[in-house]
Write a protein that holds these residues in place. Structure first.
Motif, short mmCIF file in Angstrom:
data_model
loop_
_atom_site.label_atom_id
_atom_site.label_comp_id
_atom_site.label_asym_id
_atom_site.label_seq_id
_atom_site.Cartn_x
_atom_site.Cartn_y
_atom_site.Cartn_z
N THR A 1 41.82 26.07 64.26
CA THR A 1 42.57 26.48 63.08
C THR A 1 41.86 27.69 62.49
OG1 THR A 1 43.36 24.24 62.63
CG2 THR A 1 43.41 25.80 60.81
N VAL A 2 42.61 28.77 62.32
CA VAL A 2 42.05 30.04 61.89
C VAL A 2 42.49 30.35 60.46
CG1 VAL A 2 41.89 32.52 62.37
CG2 VAL A 2 42.08 30.88 64.26
N VAL A 3 41.53 30.77 59.64
CA VAL A 3 41.81 31.16 58.25
C VAL A 3 41.47 32.63 58.06
CG1 VAL A 3 41.19 30.80 55.82
CG2 VAL A 3 41.27 28.84 57.39
N PHE A 4 42.39 33.38 57.50
CA PHE A 4 42.09 34.72 56.98
C PHE A 4 42.25 34.63 55.46
CE2 PHE A 4 42.52 36.30 61.25
CZ PHE A 4 41.69 37.41 61.27
N SER A 5 41.17 34.94 54.75
CA SER A 5 41.21 34.90 53.29
C SER A 5 40.83 36.28 52.76
CB SER A 5 40.23 33.83 52.76
OG SER A 5 40.60 33.41 51.48
N ASP A 6 41.73 36.82 51.97
CA ASP A 6 41.62 38.23 51.55
C ASP A 6 41.57 38.28 50.03
OD1 ASP A 6 41.54 40.93 51.71
OD2 ASP A 6 43.41 41.15 52.83
N LEU A 7 40.89 39.31 49.49
CA LEU A 7 40.75 39.45 48.04
C LEU A 7 41.80 40.41 47.50
CD1 LEU A 7 38.97 38.74 45.55
CD2 LEU A 7 37.65 40.80 46.06
N SER A 8 42.65 39.91 46.60
CA SER A 8 43.61 40.77 45.91
C SER A 8 42.87 41.58 44.85
CB SER A 8 44.70 39.94 45.25
OG SER A 8 45.44 39.22 46.21
N GLY A 9 43.26 42.82 44.66
CA GLY A 9 42.66 43.63 43.61
C GLY A 9 41.38 44.34 44.00
N TYR A 10 41.03 44.27 45.30
CA TYR A 10 39.78 44.89 45.74
C TYR A 10 39.80 46.40 45.52
CZ TYR A 10 36.05 46.42 48.92
OH TYR A 10 34.94 47.00 49.46
N THR A 11 40.95 47.02 45.80
CA THR A 11 41.04 48.48 45.66
C THR A 11 40.85 48.90 44.21
OG1 THR A 11 42.58 48.56 47.53
CG2 THR A 11 42.50 50.49 46.09
N THR A 12 41.47 48.13 43.29
CA THR A 12 41.33 48.44 41.86
C THR A 12 39.89 48.34 41.42
OG1 THR A 12 43.55 47.56 41.47
CG2 THR A 12 42.11 47.79 39.55
N ILE A 13 39.22 47.27 41.87
CA ILE A 13 37.82 47.08 41.51
C ILE A 13 36.96 48.21 42.08
CG2 ILE A 13 35.82 45.56 41.81
CD1 ILE A 13 37.81 43.23 41.92
N SER A 14 37.22 48.58 43.33
CA SER A 14 36.44 49.63 43.99
C SER A 14 36.58 50.97 43.28
CB SER A 14 36.87 49.78 45.45
OG SER A 14 36.67 48.57 46.15
N ASP A 15 37.80 51.24 42.77
CA ASP A 15 38.05 52.51 42.09
C ASP A 15 37.36 52.59 40.73
OD1 ASP A 15 39.55 53.35 44.21
OD2 ASP A 15 41.48 52.85 43.30
N LYS A 16 37.18 51.44 40.07
CA LYS A 16 36.73 51.45 38.68
C LYS A 16 35.28 51.00 38.49
CE LYS A 16 41.35 50.89 36.76
NZ LYS A 16 42.21 50.18 35.77
N LEU A 17 34.66 50.51 39.56
CA LEU A 17 33.27 50.05 39.43
C LEU A 17 32.37 50.86 40.35
CD1 LEU A 17 33.65 46.15 39.40
CD2 LEU A 17 33.37 47.67 37.43
N ASP A 18 31.11 50.84 40.02
CA ASP A 18 30.10 51.50 40.84
C ASP A 18 29.99 50.78 42.20
OD1 ASP A 18 27.62 53.39 40.88
OD2 ASP A 18 26.86 51.45 41.55
N THR A 19 29.63 51.52 43.24
CA THR A 19 29.54 50.96 44.59
C THR A 19 28.59 49.77 44.64
OG1 THR A 19 29.95 53.14 45.53
CG2 THR A 19 29.02 51.49 47.01
N GLU A 20 27.45 49.85 43.95
CA GLU A 20 26.49 48.75 43.96
C GLU A 20 27.05 47.51 43.27
OE1 GLU A 20 22.66 49.83 42.53
OE2 GLU A 20 22.33 51.38 44.05
N GLU A 21 27.84 47.74 42.20
CA GLU A 21 28.46 46.60 41.52
C GLU A 21 29.47 45.91 42.43
OE1 GLU A 21 28.80 47.39 36.86
OE2 GLU A 21 29.71 49.00 38.03
N VAL A 22 30.26 46.71 43.15
CA VAL A 22 31.23 46.14 44.08
C VAL A 22 30.53 45.34 45.16
CG1 VAL A 22 33.01 46.67 45.80
CG2 VAL A 22 32.92 47.97 43.67
#
Length: 585
Positions: free
Chosen positions: A65-86
């Motif tokens: 049984t295979v699970v793919f779990s993805d994070l919604s909103g990752y792009t928004t977070i990446s655009d608005k936070l520092d790379t180290e914070e992400v």
């Protein structure tokens, strides 16, 4: 004799562990003498007991049984936070995913940006891998939701997971576990892409295997990349308040066949309980012989209508949770649900313990099972804690019986954790209450030793379920299809391959029906093609694969070699081709 693998304490005369099936003795290949696992040389003939080097296992087809779990909103977070914070946020999420996957024996195969791929049943198959996958995924979603407020990201930077799950076959080799591929993996990924924020979407086979434990919403068939046909998809809603015990909730079902004698024995025990006598009944049998179906028929019998019924279940995924069986018993009896706030659980335990025992002395010990904190048990001696917990559980069972004749059902205790088994044995050998304790387990397990059974006398009885006879199998087949007019080829296949296992028979016939291989034409059942090529249904395959994964590497390699020859063969043929000649016997 303590098992070196799971530490379960077995009776001295056992050769295999009653819990995990591991050998407890080392058999000398030279003379057949039995030796302790600690022995380096045979105590009878002096031969070296060291295991010879085992040839590597060949590639094998496994159901996973295979699970793919993805994070919604990752792009928004990446655009608005520092790379180290992400990176810090993602490291925290991924660490949580690794811990949850390990809890359910899942393999985190890879992290892809903001997504994780987890495979259940890869290194070790479990019968309930689909269930484990869904439980792990719901916990991952909850973990991320709890993490978000701590990150103080702001209203426009939400952390929400969306996931896809599918169950099916893959071909793997031990040297190439990292490069899995196939339709199952692709569909899990596509389902994750189609899931909205917070949703878990599963494929048809995952749904089938988990429908007894979770509520689902049936979605409109989906069009997904790489598939010419529409794909059935289901959205996970919530765990069922009361999981179903029968294997199949949909499809063709048979009447209860061939167990009237056993059903009569169970009904006899009701009379003993109504007369105020305690009784213990163990129902044992191989996987699929109908233990749960027998109990279900017994429970709906008219004789049981006016008797209190309490139940608890052991699950494969909970084998490492101390006292899980009794936590499950109390949760069902006192309506303690997953997701209840700790203070609500605390109050339910306090009020019910006070009501049944007339005192709150046992509350901290019962509450300890739910990881609740009480100053009375801080730094308490473990043996003292165990003694007081035993007293509390025994008192609660006795208290429940005082309201009237009581049946206590404990299902699948071959999967129970060692702490639960030890407590259960103490309860069974100290029976003083008018309770029928009904235990079900598989035939490789034994809840009581011979001396303990003798000491209980007539208060104990065991019902062993074997496969159905040929006539009973034919009756069940006719009941499934609702007719005596059955294609000859199907009759011959059932006789040769099913061998009287009710679960296997029901799954095989439903598999044929759902695939279109077996269908009605002008009111008559007909086969659309030869059934020689039909695969084992995945539900049955999971049971078999879980047993195979308990074998040591040498035995599994010999089994692979033998399977190439065929179902029946002369030992000399295997002896000539095997790469493990010294241990073949």
């Amino acid at each position: 004799m303590e098992c070196l693998r799971c530490t379960y304490e077995n009776p001295a005369d056992h050769k295999f562990c009653g819990k995990c099936g591991e050998p407890l003795l080392r058999v000398c290949a030279a003379c057949g003498g039995e030796n302790s696992l600690d022995n380096q040389f045979c105590g009878l003939c002096g031969a070296d007991l060291k295991e010879p080097e085992v040839p590597k296992l060949l590639g094998e087809r496994k159901q996973v049984t295979v699970v793919f779990s993805d994070l919604s909103g990752y792009t928004t977070i990446s655009d608005k936070l520092d790379t180290e914070e992400v990176k810090e946020i993602m490291d925290c999420i991924f660490a949580g995913i690794i811990g949850i996957a390990a809890k359910y024996d899942g393999n985190v195969e890879k992290f892809l940006g903001d997504a994780a791929m987890i495979v259940f049943g890869l290194s070790k198959t479990h019968e309930d891998d689909a269930l484990r996958a869904i439980k792990a995924t719901t916990e991952i979603h909850a973990m991320v939701a709890e993490l978000e407020p701590k990150m103080r990201l702001g209203a426009d930077r939400q952390l929400i997971m969306h996931s896809g799950i599918d169950t099916g076959p893959v071909v793997i080799t031990p040297a190439d576990l990292a490069n899995l591929a196939g339709a199952t993996i692709n569909l899990a990924s596509r389902l994750a892409d189609r899931a909205e924020a917070g949703e878990i979407l599963v494929g048809k086979e995952t749904y089938r295997q988990a429908e007894r434990y979770f509520d689902f919403a049936t979605l409109e068939p989906l069009s997904v990349k790489g598939k010419t046909d529409l794909v059935d998809a289901f959205k996970v809603l919530k765990p069922k308040d009361k999981p179903a015990t029968v294997h199949r909730l949909s499809g063709l079902k048979a009447q209860h066949v061939g167990r009237q004698l056993e059903l009569g024995e169970l009904k006899e025990t009701v009379e003993l309980v109504q007369e105020g006598c305690g009784s213990i009944v163990a129902v044992s049998g191989a996987a699929g012989t109908g233990k749960s179906r027998l109990i279900s028929e017994f429970r709906t019998a008219r004789d049981v209508e006016n008797i209190q019924w309490h139940e608890a279940y052991s699950y494969s995924y909970a084998q490492n949770i101390p006292y899980f069986l009794f936590t499950d018993l109390l949760s069902r009896a006192w309506q303690i649900n997953e997701g209840d706030p700790p203070e609500e659980i605390r109050e339910k335990i306090r009020s019910n313990t006070q009501r049944i025992l007339g005192t709150e002395e046992s509350v901290p010990y019962i509450g300890g099972l739910y990881s609740l904190k009480y100053p009375e048990i801080d730094e308490i001696d473990p043996e003292f804690f165990k003694s007081r917990l035993y007293d509390g559980i025994k008192g609660i069972i006795k208290g429940l019986s005082q309201a009237g004749p009581t049946i206590l059902l404990l299902e699948d205790i071959h999967w129970a954790d060692p702490s639960s088994i030890e407590l259960l044995r103490s309860i069974l050998t100290d029976m003083r209450s008018p309770v029928l304790i009904l235990c079900t387990y598989r035939s490789h397990f034994s809840i009581l030793g011979g001396e303990q059974i003798l000491s209980l006398g007539s208060a104990y009885r065991e019902i062993v379920l074997n496969n159905l006879s040929s006539a009973e199998t034919q009756d069940m087949l006719e009941s499934l299809l609702g007719t005596e007019d059955i294609p000859l080829e199907l009759k011959q296949f059932v006789k040769a391959s099913v061998q009287g296992n009710p679960f296997y028979l029901e799954e095989v016939i439903n598999s044929f029906s759902e695939s279109g291989t077996l269908g009605r034409v002008d009111g008559e059942w007909e086969l659309s093609r030869s059934i020689d090529e039909i695969d084992i249904p995945q539900t049955v395959n999971g049971v078999i694969a879980a047993r195979l994964d308990l074998l040591d590497q040498t035995t599994k390699r010999v089994l692979q070699e033998a399977s190439v020859i065929g179902k029946s063969f002369h030992p000399e043929i295997l002896r000539k081709i095997t790469e493990c000649p010294g241990q073949l016997d």
